[in-house]
Design a protein around this motif. Structure first.
Motif, PDB file in Angstrom:
ATOM      1  N   ILE A 332       0.854  -1.184   0.000  1.00 19.06           N
ATOM      2  CA  ILE A 332       0.000   0.000   0.000  1.00 19.06           C
ATOM      3  C   ILE A 332       0.892   1.238   0.000  1.00 19.06           C
ATOM      4  O   ILE A 332       1.786   1.359   0.830  1.00 19.06           O
ATOM      5  N   GLN A 333       0.650   2.148  -0.918  1.00 15.26           N
ATOM      6  CA  GLN A 333       1.429   3.377  -0.982  1.00 15.26           C
ATOM      7  C   GLN A 333       0.770   4.502  -0.189  1.00 15.26           C
ATOM      8  O   GLN A 333       1.454   5.271   0.478  1.00 15.26           O
ATOM      9  N   ILE A 334      -0.555   4.613  -0.278  1.00 18.82           N
ATOM     10  CA  ILE A 334      -1.287   5.644   0.461  1.00 18.82           C
ATOM     11  C   ILE A 334      -2.488   4.993   1.135  1.00 18.82           C
ATOM     12  O   ILE A 334      -3.293   4.329   0.480  1.00 18.82           O
ATOM     13  N   LEU A 335      -2.601   5.188   2.462  1.00 20.63           N
ATOM     14  CA  LEU A 335      -3.746   4.708   3.217  1.00 20.63           C
ATOM     15  C   LEU A 335      -4.214   5.836   4.135  1.00 20.63           C
ATOM     16  O   LEU A 335      -3.635   6.094   5.180  1.00 20.63           O
ATOM     17  N   TYR A 336      -5.254   6.527   3.707  1.00 20.54           N
ATOM     18  CA  TYR A 336      -5.810   7.645   4.474  1.00 20.54           C
ATOM     19  C   TYR A 336      -7.098   7.188   5.153  1.00 20.54           C
ATOM     20  O   TYR A 336      -8.096   6.893   4.487  1.00 20.54           O
ATOM     21  N   LEU A 337      -7.065   7.135   6.485  1.00 20.33           N
ATOM     22  CA  LEU A 337      -8.203   6.709   7.289  1.00 20.33           C
ATOM     23  C   LEU A 337      -8.630   7.782   8.285  1.00 20.33           C
ATOM     24  O   LEU A 337      -9.507   7.533   9.123  1.00 20.33           O
ATOM     25  N   GLN A 338      -8.044   8.958   8.201  1.00 17.38           N
ATOM     26  CA  GLN A 338      -8.320  10.008   9.166  1.00 17.38           C
ATOM     27  C   GLN A 338      -9.769  10.500   9.093  1.00 17.38           C
ATOM     28  O   GLN A 338     -10.438  10.332   8.090  1.00 17.38           O
ATOM     29  N   HIS A 339     -10.192  11.099  10.198  1.00 12.20           N
ATOM     30  CA  HIS A 339     -11.536  11.697  10.288  1.00 12.20           C
ATOM     31  C   HIS A 339     -12.640  10.658  10.033  1.00 12.20           C
ATOM     32  O   HIS A 339     -13.502  10.836   9.177  1.00 12.20           O
ATOM     33  N   ASN A 340     -12.568   9.565  10.774  1.00 15.46           N
ATOM     34  CA  ASN A 340     -13.629   8.573  10.817  1.00 15.46           C
ATOM     35  C   ASN A 340     -13.939   8.286  12.287  1.00 15.46           C
ATOM     36  O   ASN A 340     -13.649   9.112  13.155  1.00 15.46           O
ATOM     37  N   PHE A 341     -14.496   7.117  12.573  1.00 12.51           N
ATOM     38  CA  PHE A 341     -14.822   6.722  13.941  1.00 12.51           C
ATOM     39  C   PHE A 341     -14.215   5.356  14.242  1.00 12.51           C
ATOM     40  O   PHE A 341     -14.781   4.560  14.984  1.00 12.51           O
ATOM     41  N   LEU A 342     -13.030   5.093  13.679  1.00 10.42           N
ATOM     42  CA  LEU A 342     -12.352   3.821  13.860  1.00 10.42           C
ATOM     43  C   LEU A 342     -11.848   3.674  15.290  1.00 10.42           C
ATOM     44  O   LEU A 342     -11.416   4.656  15.914  1.00 10.42           O
ATOM     45  N   THR A 343     -11.881   2.433  15.802  1.00 11.46           N
ATOM     46  CA  THR A 343     -11.559   2.213  17.220  1.00 11.46           C
ATOM     47  C   THR A 343     -10.242   1.493  17.444  1.00 11.46           C
ATOM     48  O   THR A 343      -9.809   1.350  18.592  1.00 11.46           O
ATOM     49  N   CYS A 360      -2.247   7.645   7.487  1.00 12.57           N
ATOM     50  CA  CYS A 360      -2.802   8.686   8.352  1.00 12.57           C
ATOM     51  C   CYS A 360      -3.991   8.112   9.104  1.00 12.57           C
ATOM     52  O   CYS A 360      -4.934   7.602   8.484  1.00 12.57           O
ATOM     53  N   LEU A 361      -3.953   8.209  10.454  1.00 12.07           N
ATOM     54  CA  LEU A 361      -4.983   7.632  11.323  1.00 12.07           C
ATOM     55  C   LEU A 361      -5.637   8.653  12.240  1.00 12.07           C
ATOM     56  O   LEU A 361      -6.575   8.309  12.970  1.00 12.07           O
ATOM     57  N   GLN A 362      -5.208   9.882  12.217  1.00 13.56           N
ATOM     58  CA  GLN A 362      -5.637  10.816  13.254  1.00 13.56           C
ATOM     59  C   GLN A 362      -7.117  11.176  13.167  1.00 13.56           C
ATOM     60  O   GLN A 362      -7.769  11.012  12.131  1.00 13.56           O
ATOM     61  N   TYR A 363      -7.612  11.654  14.298  1.00 15.02           N
ATOM     62  CA  TYR A 363      -8.996  12.070  14.476  1.00 15.02           C
ATOM     63  C   TYR A 363      -9.957  10.902  14.247  1.00 15.02           C
ATOM     64  O   TYR A 363     -10.906  10.972  13.478  1.00 15.02           O
ATOM     65  N   ASN A 364      -9.679   9.803  14.967  1.00 16.89           N
ATOM     66  CA  ASN A 364     -10.580   8.673  15.051  1.00 16.89           C
ATOM     67  C   ASN A 364     -10.880   8.436  16.534  1.00 16.89           C
ATOM     68  O   ASN A 364     -10.486   9.225  17.404  1.00 16.89           O
ATOM     69  N   CYS A 365     -11.559   7.355  16.836  1.00 19.76           N
ATOM     70  CA  CYS A 365     -11.909   7.042  18.221  1.00 19.76           C
ATOM     71  C   CYS A 365     -10.854   6.144  18.848  1.00 19.76           C
ATOM     72  O   CYS A 365     -11.153   5.102  19.458  1.00 19.76           O
ATOM     73  N   MET A 366      -9.593   6.507  18.666  1.00 26.50           N
ATOM     74  CA  MET A 366      -8.462   5.771  19.229  1.00 26.50           C
ATOM     75  C   MET A 366      -7.240   6.662  19.235  1.00 26.50           C
ATOM     76  O   MET A 366      -7.179   7.674  18.512  1.00 26.50           O
ATOM     77  N   VAL A 367      -6.296   6.287  20.049  1.00 23.42           N
ATOM     78  CA  VAL A 367      -5.001   6.968  20.028  1.00 23.42           C
ATOM     79  C   VAL A 367      -4.172   6.311  18.929  1.00 23.42           C
ATOM     80  O   VAL A 367      -3.983   5.097  18.944  1.00 23.42           O
ATOM     81  N   PRO A 368      -3.718   7.069  17.944  1.00 19.81           N
ATOM     82  CA  PRO A 368      -2.921   6.456  16.872  1.00 19.81           C
ATOM     83  C   PRO A 368      -1.703   5.747  17.444  1.00 19.81           C
ATOM     84  O   PRO A 368      -0.889   6.366  18.144  1.00 19.81           O
ATOM     85  N   PRO A 369      -1.561   4.425  17.221  1.00 13.33           N
ATOM     86  CA  PRO A 369      -0.430   3.689  17.808  1.00 13.33           C
ATOM     87  C   PRO A 369       0.915   4.053  17.201  1.00 13.33           C
ATOM     88  O   PRO A 369       1.956   3.795  17.805  1.00 13.33           O
TER      89      PRO A 369
END
Length: 392
Positions: A332-343, A360-369
């Motif tokens: 995977i070259q680009i995986l943008y998951l920010q601004h959702n409700f992922l846990t 990018c994982l920020q602004y979800n319902c979890m602390v980005p690991p």
């Protein structure tokens, strides 16, 4: 004595020196076209247009017997300065013309209404100039035309409905203009493979049978189109490129779409809603579903996409482990998951993401690991407020 008779007498004077005798009407048409156009500084396209010689030897003029069959105005080499002036209506006198193109330049004014008289025309290409006014409605009556490219101009008004019924039309490229109104029905255009209408002001909805299943390339982005398209899209099984971005489309994204022979799927910045549930592993190179109203779990079938944009939606739950495996293997070259409700996502804080990959994982319902670089418009907040997550 009329003009044509005068030309005939003049032509007899050159019969000994000119190798081909051009039809008098074509000769006069070329003269009128030359008078209405000029080289811009740096261009010398018209240097060979000496009417004391054989016009069939002019740059951009191609003849068969005594008729002009192709007219390509301007130096076709990349970066050439082009022409300026207006297109003369006398082009319609070139009765055998099958190919008419104009290189990018500074030609302005309207398209001549007389283009609709060119019954043998197969290719019309007048792009990247300053053509204004409306598309002549009579173009739809040209039964042999296969390609119309009027892109990157200043055309306004509506797309004539008759264009949608042209029996031989294969490519219609009208992008980057100022066209308005609805998209006409192309249901009867069984040969149409490419339709580009992006960057206009088109509005309204698309009927479930308004586009033909022959389409392979469809771009409608940057318009004001609305309504559901799921019933329409399921019929376009030959698509290899689809861009509906920056519109107001609604409803679900059909699962069948992900099994089409697509290389690019651009549906971002619409109002699509519901879950995304491909039936099989998705082999599309780029899938952009960002800035919609999509919900539910992230499907593991999407883990094989090289560039995947799911950000700014309502996805919930855990990120499938297949995404982590593919990401760490540089699949995977680009995986943008920010601004959702992922846990959650099963990735070690010490994991080394390949330099060729972006997560990018920020602004979800979890602390980005893992701390990764996100696009500027993702904002600075790392975690979504708890009260928003509790409502899910």
């Amino acid at each position: 004595m009329d003009v044509v008779a005068s030309y005939s007498l003049l032509f007899m004077c050159f019969v000994q020196t000119v190798r081909a005798i051009l039809d008098p009407n074509d000769f006069l048409a070329l003269q009128s076209i030359r008078k209405s156009l000029h080289d811009v500084p740096g261009s010398n396209f018209f240097a060979t247009w000496d009417f004391t010689a054989d016009p069939c030897n002019f740059a951009g003029v191609y003849c068969a017997a005594d008729k002009v069959v192709a007219l390509n105005l301007g130096d076709p080499r990349a970066g050439s300065p082009g022409l300026t002036g207006k297109l003369d209506p006398s082009i319609s006198k070139l009765s055998a013309l099958a190919d008419f193109t104009v290189v990018p330049g500074r030609i302005y004014g309207p398209l001549p209404q007389t283009l609709s008289q060119l019954k043998n025309l197969r290719f019309l290409g007048v792009s990247r100039n300053f053509i204004s006014g409306s598309i002549p409605s009579g173009l739809g009556n040209l039964r042999k035309v296969r390609t119309i490219d009027l892109s990157y101009n200043q055309l306004s008004g509506t797309i004539p409905p008759s264009i949608g019924a042209m029996p031989e039309l294969t490519n219609l490229i009208l992008c980057h203009n100022r066209l308005s109104g609805s998209v006409p029905s192309f249901a009867s255009a069984h040969t149409l493979t490419r339709l580009e209408l992006k960057h206009n002001s088109l509005s309204g909805s698309l009927g479930p049978h308004s586009l033909p299943p022959s389409l392979q390339y469809l771009s409608l982005s940057w318009n004001r189109l609305s309504g559901p398209v799921d019933r329409l899209l399921t019929q376009l099984t030959r698509l290899n490129y689809l861009d509906l971005s920056l519109n107001q489309f609604t409803g679900p994204i059909p699962a069948q779409l992900f099994s089409f022979p697509l290389t690019n799927l651009q549906l971002e910045r619409n109002q699509f809603s519901g879950p995304v549930q491909p039936v099989n592993e998705v082999t599309i190179e780029t899938v952009d579903l960002s800035y919609n109203r999509l919900s539910g779990a992230v499907s593991p079938m999407l883990a094989s996409v090289q560039n995947l944009y799911l950000n700014n939606n309502g996805f919930t739950g855990q990120v499938p482990v297949t995404f982590v495996q593919r990401l760490l293997a540089a699949g995977i070259q680009i995986l943008y998951l920010q601004h959702n409700f992922l846990t959650g996502i099963a990735i070690s804080p010490t994991a080394e993401i390949p330099g060729s990959s972006t997560l990018c994982l920020q602004y979800n319902c979890m602390v980005p690991p893992v701390q990764t670089a996100c696009p500027f418009n993702a904002g600075k907040r790392k975690i979504r407020p708890a009260e928003q997550c509790n409502r899910r």
